[in-house]
Write a protein that holds these residues in place. Structure first.
Motif, PDB file in Angstrom:
ATOM      1  N   GLU A  26      28.106  40.654  43.617  1.00  0.00           N
ATOM      2  CA  GLU A  26      28.525  39.593  42.707  1.00  0.00           C
ATOM      3  C   GLU A  26      29.990  39.244  42.985  1.00  0.00           C
ATOM      4  OE1 GLU A  26      28.888  38.786  37.872  1.00  0.00           O
ATOM      5  OE2 GLU A  26      27.747  40.500  38.654  1.00  0.00           O
ATOM      6  N   VAL A  27      30.286  37.961  42.998  1.00  0.00           N
ATOM      7  CA  VAL A  27      31.651  37.520  43.270  1.00  0.00           C
ATOM      8  C   VAL A  27      32.530  37.826  42.064  1.00  0.00           C
ATOM      9  CG1 VAL A  27      33.131  35.569  43.865  1.00  0.00           C
ATOM     10  CG2 VAL A  27      30.786  35.681  44.768  1.00  0.00           C
ATOM     11  N   PRO A  28      33.607  38.596  42.218  1.00  0.00           N
ATOM     12  CA  PRO A  28      34.490  38.908  41.087  1.00  0.00           C
ATOM     13  C   PRO A  28      35.146  37.645  40.522  1.00  0.00           C
ATOM     14  CG  PRO A  28      34.890  40.399  42.933  1.00  0.00           C
ATOM     15  CD  PRO A  28      34.018  39.303  43.447  1.00  0.00           C
ATOM     16  N   ALA A  29      35.510  37.695  39.266  1.00  0.00           N
ATOM     17  CA  ALA A  29      36.062  36.523  38.580  1.00  0.00           C
ATOM     18  C   ALA A  29      37.369  36.048  39.202  1.00  0.00           C
ATOM     19  CB  ALA A  29      36.268  36.845  37.097  1.00  0.00           C
ATOM     20  N   HIS A  30      38.158  36.962  39.786  1.00  0.00           N
ATOM     21  CA  HIS A  30      39.461  36.565  40.319  1.00  0.00           C
ATOM     22  C   HIS A  30      39.383  35.960  41.713  1.00  0.00           C
ATOM     23  CE1 HIS A  30      38.873  40.627  41.991  1.00  0.00           C
ATOM     24  NE2 HIS A  30      39.689  40.275  42.966  1.00  0.00           N
ATOM     25  N   PRO A  32      38.641  33.029  44.107  1.00  0.00           N
ATOM     26  CA  PRO A  32      38.409  31.579  44.018  1.00  0.00           C
ATOM     27  C   PRO A  32      37.205  31.169  44.850  1.00  0.00           C
ATOM     28  CG  PRO A  32      40.324  32.056  45.405  1.00  0.00           C
ATOM     29  CD  PRO A  32      39.915  33.349  44.788  1.00  0.00           C
ATOM     30  N   ALA A  33      36.467  30.193  44.362  1.00  0.00           N
ATOM     31  CA  ALA A  33      35.239  29.764  45.032  1.00  0.00           C
ATOM     32  C   ALA A  33      35.503  29.323  46.464  1.00  0.00           C
ATOM     33  CB  ALA A  33      34.599  28.623  44.237  1.00  0.00           C
ATOM     34  N   LYS A 324      43.018  42.147  43.808  1.00  0.00           N
ATOM     35  CA  LYS A 324      43.157  43.039  42.665  1.00  0.00           C
ATOM     36  C   LYS A 324      43.056  44.503  43.089  1.00  0.00           C
ATOM     37  CE  LYS A 324      43.167  40.372  38.824  1.00  0.00           C
ATOM     38  NZ  LYS A 324      44.139  40.532  37.719  1.00  0.00           N
ATOM     39  N   ASP A 327      40.013  46.336  44.999  1.00  0.00           N
ATOM     40  CA  ASP A 327      39.348  45.501  45.999  1.00  0.00           C
ATOM     41  C   ASP A 327      39.393  46.166  47.372  1.00  0.00           C
ATOM     42  OD1 ASP A 327      38.955  43.635  44.040  1.00  0.00           O
ATOM     43  OD2 ASP A 327      40.281  42.101  44.876  1.00  0.00           O
TER      44      ASP A 327
END
Length: 421
Positions: A26-30, A32-33, A324, A327
């Motif tokens: 899952e792509v972490p919230a921090h 950017p797309a 972060k 990571d």
């Protein structure tokens, strides 16, 4: 100057098959797309069959870092300045955390590469005396004799597979010299080299198991009857005031073995292929052999093959992209040598380019710089000296493309060459 193109084939699973078989993180919230790329480090050949060109194409269209959901989810630094910071700052980017791909459960730690700080320095201290000075010179001379014998053995044939007939043998012979093991073990050890390019966890663990088994027997023997070789030194060593555990000993000896199996052999393969199609460069090196030792760093700069991992332990921002704490990062060292912002005409080997050994990151930097860098450099020099002295003119074989593969080490699996006998 335009670099002539090579015909390539890539080994391993097709990207489509890997995409279906691999669970995406899952792509972490921090993240950017615009930094997310569906990139598999084991299938860079899907971008371009020439893996270094594949990395270069990805670099040209990417921000300073990209994030891949494959192999557990991780960052890939794409620019030289980011790679330099990640590899040199051992306080923020540690080796002893998670790796890419994630470490299989039950795997022994590969030492010293998966350690940090005082413990890392202690582990490393066992290796360094064997890869500098007299031991280095002795190992190189043993390898030089083998190089001459191998070349003379196939020179009259007018052709060879550079990898299976030549390059995979030299680094293994150097390893066997350092650990005082018989040359007869070379074929078996060569069969284990693909562990660094195995995306499948079960296959990887099985290959590591064979390495552990091979090393462990000699560890037990040298623990009881130590000699002056590297295995004996590690097996009877102490770190931070205590004896090494057997797991630590086997883990460190296995890492030394991995370092000797494939990295230098693959670099030799990429160099040999490049010289096959870059005739003026090859002829200049043949005509001016003193340039080989003087300018070998420029040659090595062009063909980074290692992909070490780091884990951030603090938040860091690069060009507006936030990494972060926790990571994981996969560092493709090839990208440093290909970055046009750092090297003009980066795809070209320019023997007149002003540079120093500290300029490139092929061997990393900081406290985790490859301990075998001087040894690897010497192996590349001896290969070029002895090969070009005996086979100065050669070419690729039509309809038999070079076979390469990406992973934790980008490798050449087959390289058919031909010349006039």
């Amino acid at each position: 100057m335009t670099t002539p193109s090579l015909r390539h084939s890539t080994a391993g699973k097709a990207q489509g098959e890997r995409k279906m078989a691999t669970r995406l993180a899952e792509v972490p919230a921090h993240v950017p797309a615009e930094a997310v790329r569906d990139i598999d480090i084991f299938d860079i050949g899907a971008i371009d069959p020439d893996i270094h060109i594949g990395w270069k194409k990805l670099q040209n269209e990417s921000p300073a870092l990209i994030w891949s959901p494959r192999n557990g989810g991780h960052w890939i630094p794409m620019r030289a300045h980011v790679i330099e910071r990640v590899l040199s700052d051992a306080e923020v980017f540690i080796n002893g955390g998670q790796w890419v791909p994630p470490n299989p459960e039950g795997a022994l730690p590969l030492i010293p590469i998966m350690s940090d700080g005082a413990l890392h320095r202690a582990y490393r201290s066992f290796i360094m005396p064997y890869v500098i000075g007299k031991p280095l010179l002795a190992a190189i001379e043993r390898a030089r004799g083998l190089a001459i014998d191998l070349i003379e053995g196939f020179r009259a044939n007018g052709s060879c597979d550079f990898v299976t007939d030549f390059s995979q043998h030299l680094p293994i012979e150097v390893f066997l010299s350092l650990v005082d093991l018989p040359s007869e073990d070379r074929p078996y050890l060569a069969s284990l080299a693909e562990v660094v390019r195995m995306p499948d966890e079960a296959e990887r663990m099985a290959a590591f198991g064979k390495m552990y088994e091979y090393v462990a027997g000699y560890v037990d023997e040298r623990t009881k009857n130590p000699g002056t070789d590297l295995i004996s030194t590690i097996a009877n060593g102490s770190v931070l005031g205590r004896p090494m555990t057997r797991e630590e000993i086997v883990g460190e000896c296995t890492q030394v073995l991995i370092g000797g199996l494939d990295t230098v052999a693959s670099m030799m393969g990429f160099i040999a292929a490049h010289l096959a199609v870059n005739v003026p460069l090859r002829r200049r090196l043949s005509a001016e052999p003193r340039l080989i030792e003087r300018r070998v760093d420029e040659i090595i700069r062009r063909f980074g093959v290692a992909g070490p991992s780091r884990q951030a332990v603090a938040d860091v921002e690069f060009d507006g992209i936030e990494v972060k704490a926790g990571d994981t990062l996969f560092v493709a060292t090839a990208l440093h040598g290909l970055d046009e912002s750092r090297w003009s005409n980066s795809l070209e080997i320019d023997l007149d380019r002003p540079s120093s050994a500290k300029d490139f990151q092929t061997f990393g930097s900081g406290p985790h710089r490859c301990p075998g860098a001087a040894l690897a450099r010497s192996e590349i020099i001896l290969y070029l000296e002895e090969w070009l002295k005996r086979i100065p003119d050669y070419s690729l074989v039509p309809d038999k493309p070079m076979v390469s593969a990406s992973g934790n080490v980008t490798g050449v699996l087959s390289l058919p060459l031909q010349w006039e006998a």
